[in-house]
Design an enzyme around this catalytic site. Structure first.
Site, PDB file in Angstrom:
ATOM      1  N   THR A  83       0.876  -1.173   0.000  1.00  0.00           N
ATOM      2  CA  THR A  83       0.000   0.000   0.000  1.00  0.00           C
ATOM      3  C   THR A  83       0.912   1.221   0.000  1.00  0.00           C
ATOM      4  OG1 THR A  83      -0.033   0.062   2.396  1.00  0.00           O
ATOM      5  CG2 THR A  83      -1.795  -1.163   1.334  1.00  0.00           C
ATOM      6  N   GLU A 101      -5.820  -3.100  -1.632  1.00  0.00           N
ATOM      7  CA  GLU A 101      -6.335  -4.296  -0.962  1.00  0.00           C
ATOM      8  C   GLU A 101      -7.444  -4.981  -1.756  1.00  0.00           C
ATOM      9  OE1 GLU A 101      -5.644  -1.418   0.352  1.00  0.00           O
ATOM     10  OE2 GLU A 101      -4.911  -1.556   2.412  1.00  0.00           O
ATOM     11  N   TRP A 121     -20.221  16.219  10.508  1.00  0.00           N
ATOM     12  CA  TRP A 121     -19.133  15.877   9.595  1.00  0.00           C
ATOM     13  C   TRP A 121     -19.220  16.705   8.317  1.00  0.00           C
ATOM     14  CZ3 TRP A 121     -17.971   9.907   9.443  1.00  0.00           C
ATOM     15  CH2 TRP A 121     -17.667   9.485  10.755  1.00  0.00           C
TER      16      TRP A 121
END
Ligand code: ADP
Length: 548
Positions: free
Chosen positions: A187, A332, A450
């Protein structure tokens, strides 16, 4: 129990190149080389040289599951290694050359690579790391004898073309368990230290089938595909496997990824489709716009890796007639998870009606399952409004990182099924279109509410004077965090803080409008062309927001 009575054929990467040789032998692979010229040959040649390289690997005493590293651009030799290494049972470990030398050495040691193949561009990196790589037995320069470095400090330096020339092309691809590891990619570490993802032959072939579908990358024998997305990061989104499966002509850009070089290659090779991250398309569009050019064969491009700004999607479609396929995935996930293709009902809509759907990251590709969950782990509704942690599962989704790093990454649902938490926050609408609102670490938490940094960036990017924009959280005494917009202006463009903030009015709720704008010369980009928001947050950690 009655078993089906069908043949058992382990899924193997070598079958792709065998198929391409036999059925699309004359389809071309065109590469712009580090040497500066254009190289062209076809799948038949690629297969022949991959067999020679497989024999060469045997000659180097490469054994089953040995890791073979590459530091290379998109090119035909890299593609030969994709098949020679994995096809012979070893593991192709593509390393991102844009990482720091220290990180590259760390990754090579962690993976315990036994050989490293590299493009000459990266000779300085090899010279810097050779003394630190404990397991590498030899370094193979991907050039012919004439271009080999005359003097070099690199121990056991081998010439790629010598290896090919000195080996026969008689080689039978071995059969093995389809769960054998085929390749690996670390990654990029945008949000933590790099971890190894180990793909198998089975996961790769299943991903390839799915990626080729019309509602995924939609590739066929009638396409000419130019992957800008690098082969050193998540296998160029699977394109080096999809192209031979469907028999598409493939055009490799090598080291020249600037707008002018790409445009010239698109036109010269009659490229029909491409794929890359938004930052690459910015360079291409800037070149095309500045020179008043048109695309004569380009029909569509896949954009992913970061959110595609709506303004970019519209420019491609409205000005150039190029359809944008917004896609989402991660290392992934091999990497494809969703692609934004439309349904029949959208075909009767006006562009303005269908654009909001096209801006989303899209629907899952068959094989991947997804859900969004709240803080308590419970499912959230697919209403296009509720947002939560995005979880996925499927036969090309990671179960565990290499060497078990980071522990068990999976979570279980009530039925005991395991899911991989993506670290992304998203909504899913009733038609199944997923939209990333943020990475969980990038969300701005303002007084318990948020704010999506992607939404704010997309609006900023739609201002004609903005070249690049990143929205990050800045500390606030009352609200805890408030959005700060970091902006690079277009060359020669004039833009003030007030003008840019006025551009937000009516587009988002008032409390979501950034508190301030910081103009900068550049925004730091990571090894895969993504904005490094962690670095920006560090840079602006003491930033004082204006108090209203
Ligand atoms: P890394 O996680 O190491 O940066 P990846 O290339 O695996 O590298 O990145 C995967 C992440 O990139 C996703 O989890 C998501 O946050 C982001 N991403 C990928 N595609 C998109 C997209 N189309 N829109 C928004 N974010 C995206």
């Amino acid at each position: 129990m009655l078993h089906g009575l069908m043949m058992q054929m382990p899924l193997a990467i070598s079958s792709l190149i065998r198929h391409a040789d036999r059925h699309h032998g004359d389809a071309e692979i065109v590469s712009r080389r580090v040497e500066g010229d254009i190289h062209r040959y076809n799948y038949r040649d690629l297969h022949r040289r991959a067999r020679q390289m497989a024999n060469a690997l045997k000659g180097l005493d490469v054994k089953l599951s040995d890791r073979i590293a590459t530091l290379a651009w998109n090119g035909y030799r890299h593609m030969e290694l994709y098949f020679a290494v994995s096809g012979s049972g070893a593991v192709l470990h593509t390393i991102n050359p844009r990482l720091h030398a220290e990180q590259i050495a760390w990754i090579a040691n962690h993976a315990e690579d036994s050989y490293l193949f590299f493009d000459l561009t990266f000779l300085p990196i090899i010279e810097a790391i050779a003394g630190h790589c404990r397991t590498i037995k030899g370094y193979v320069a991907m050039v012919d004898r004439a271009k080999m470095p005359a003097q070099s400090k690199v121990p056991n330096l081998i010439c790629y073309e010598d290896l090919i020339d000195s080996h026969s092309d008689r080689y039978d691809w071995p059969e093995f368990d389809e769960n054998l590891a085929s390749s690996m990619c670390y990654t990029s570490g945008t949000t933590g230290s790099p971890k190894g993802v180990l793909y198998s032959h089975r996961s790769t072939i299943l991903h390839t089938y799915a990626a080729a579908l019309p509602d995924a990358l939609n590739l066929s024998a009638r396409d000419v595909i130019l992957p800008v997305v690098p082969m050193f990061h998540v296998n160029a989104w699977g394109l080096p496997y999809v192209a031979p499966m469907v028999g598409a002509k493939i055009v490799m850009p090598g080291p020249n990824l600037d707008g002018k070089s790409l445009y010239e290659l698109f036109e010269a090779e009659k490229v029909t489709c491409s794929a890359g991250v938004p930052t690459v398309w910015q360079g291409l569009l800037a070149h095309v716009e500045a020179n008043n050019l048109r695309f004569s064969t380009m029909k569509r491009t896949v954009i992913g890796g970061s959110a595609c700004p709506p303004a970019m999607l519209r420019t491609f479609e409205e000005k150039y007639g190029v359809q944008v396929l917004h896609a989402w995935g991660m290392t992934e996930m091999s990497p494809l998870g969703t692609a934004c293709t439309l349904k029949e009902k959208h075909m009767h809509m006006s562009p303005e009606q269908r654009y909001p759907t096209q801006y989303k990251q899209g629907r899952v590709i068959y094989g991947v399952d997804m859900r969004i969950v709240g803080d308590d782990g419970g499912d959230l509704p697919w209403d296009g409004k509720a947002f939560g942690d995005l979880l996925v599962r499927g036969p090309w989704v990671l179960r565990q990182y290499y060497k078990g790093e980071g522990g068990d990454p999976l979570v279980k649902d009530a039925e005991g099924r395991t899911w991989f938490p993506t670290g992304d926050v998203s909504t899913i609408d009733p038609d199944g279109y997923m939209q990333i609102t943020d990475r969980s670490k990038d969300v701005i938490k303002s007084g318990g509410e948020w704010i999506s940094s992607i939404d704010i960036e997309n609006i900023a990017m739609s201002h004609p004077a903005v070249a690049m924009a990143a929205c990050i959280a800045a500390k606030h005494p009352k609200w805890d965090e408030r959005p700060l917009l970091v902006v690079v202006r277009k060359p020669n463009a004039e833009l003030t803080r007030e003008q840019l903030l006025a551009h937000f009015e009516g587009k988002v709720a008032k409390w979501q409008i950034p508190d301030d704008v910081a103009f900068v010369e550049s925004i730091p980009l990571g090894a895969t062309g993504k904005m490094l928001k962690a670095k920006l947050r560090e840079q602006f950690k003491d930033y004082k927001l204006p108090t209203a």
